[in-house]
Write a protein that holds these residues in place. Sequence first.
Motif, short mmCIF file in Angstrom:
data_model
loop_
_atom_site.label_atom_id
_atom_site.label_comp_id
_atom_site.label_asym_id
_atom_site.label_seq_id
_atom_site.Cartn_x
_atom_site.Cartn_y
_atom_site.Cartn_z
N THR A 188 3.40 5.94 4.79
CA THR A 188 2.44 6.14 3.69
C THR A 188 2.07 7.61 3.50
N SER A 231 1.69 8.80 19.74
CA SER A 231 1.18 7.97 18.66
C SER A 231 -0.31 7.74 18.87
N LEU A 254 1.61 5.58 9.00
CA LEU A 254 2.29 4.32 8.71
C LEU A 254 1.30 3.28 8.21
N ASP A 255 1.85 2.19 7.71
CA ASP A 255 1.00 1.10 7.24
C ASP A 255 0.74 0.07 8.33
N ALA A 256 1.08 0.39 9.59
CA ALA A 256 0.85 -0.50 10.72
C ALA A 256 0.43 0.33 11.93
N GLU A 285 11.99 1.88 11.67
CA GLU A 285 11.86 0.95 12.80
C GLU A 285 11.33 1.75 13.98
N LEU A 327 11.20 3.07 4.82
CA LEU A 327 11.19 2.05 5.88
C LEU A 327 11.69 2.66 7.19
N ALA A 337 7.87 -0.63 9.81
CA ALA A 337 6.69 -0.14 9.11
C ALA A 337 7.13 0.73 7.94
N ARG A 338 6.20 0.99 7.04
CA ARG A 338 6.43 1.86 5.90
C ARG A 338 5.64 3.15 6.08
N ALA A 355 -2.40 4.50 13.54
CA ALA A 355 -1.32 4.38 12.55
C ALA A 355 -0.56 5.68 12.38
N GLU A 390 -0.22 1.09 16.11
CA GLU A 390 0.52 0.92 17.35
C GLU A 390 -0.01 -0.29 18.13
N ARG A 445 9.13 -2.73 15.91
CA ARG A 445 8.34 -3.03 14.73
C ARG A 445 8.84 -2.23 13.54
#
Length: 265
Positions: free
Chosen positions: A162, A203, A171-173, A225, A223, A159-160, A206, A175, A157
């Motif tokens: 933050t 994790s 992150l902006d996503a 991965e 960014l 993600a960015r 987020a 798990e 995945r």
Amino acid sequence: MSAVTCAVLCWRVERRDGVAIGLTTHDRDLTVDGLAYRAAPGMTPSAVHRSAGLEADTMDIGGALSGAAIGEADLIAGRWDGARVRLFAADWETGATLAALGEGRIGAVELSEDGFTAELAGASAALARPVVEETSAECRAELGDRRCRVALAGRRRFARVTGVAGRVLTLDAAEPVADGFAGGLLRWFGGANGGLEQAIAGSAGAMVTLRTVPAYAVVAGALVELVEGCDKSLATCATRFGNAANFRGEPHLPGVDLLTRYPGG
């Protein structure tokens, strides 16, 4: 002028991310096979030992740190770990290769006040590895490799970032499952950390905790991965991945603690 008096040493170094640089002991830049070899008189190899037996061929290369070629920060960050190195002698007048002197990958790197020393291990160094695996309760395969066979296509995945606080990234996503990225891998895309990889310790939602602090400062919006991980237990292999048939461990094999047991203990 004879080829002996025109001979200089050249290094071709290829990082795992595809970046290749050339260095030479000559006092001016050379071009060999289309690659520019920058003058680096500070680069000196140890004695080159080649054998016809099964002993591992190794060599040390020392040199001065240069921000334009091999910088201290990049060495510490691991950007040069495992890089492929080819050492050869070339004619500085014609640019022709005279003799291949060694090839291998960078192993241990030591830093000092005036430069660095890198160990170059040849192909025969692989013969020093164990021939067979030792038994273990945990799986010895890596998630997604040819022995594990779990498809990772849907377990990666982007993600960015933050927020960042030491080893913890926000992150902006979220798990996919609880602690799904623990034991996995994070790859940086762009920015100062671009091209580097880091192991993930755990994790939660987020938030991702890395095993080490990022080598360079992280800016919001970077960014990354994320590749899912596995705790290598049979229970996780069977329930989460449905892959117990490919489990590469011996969870039911008695361990050395069997020797310390006694009746009624």
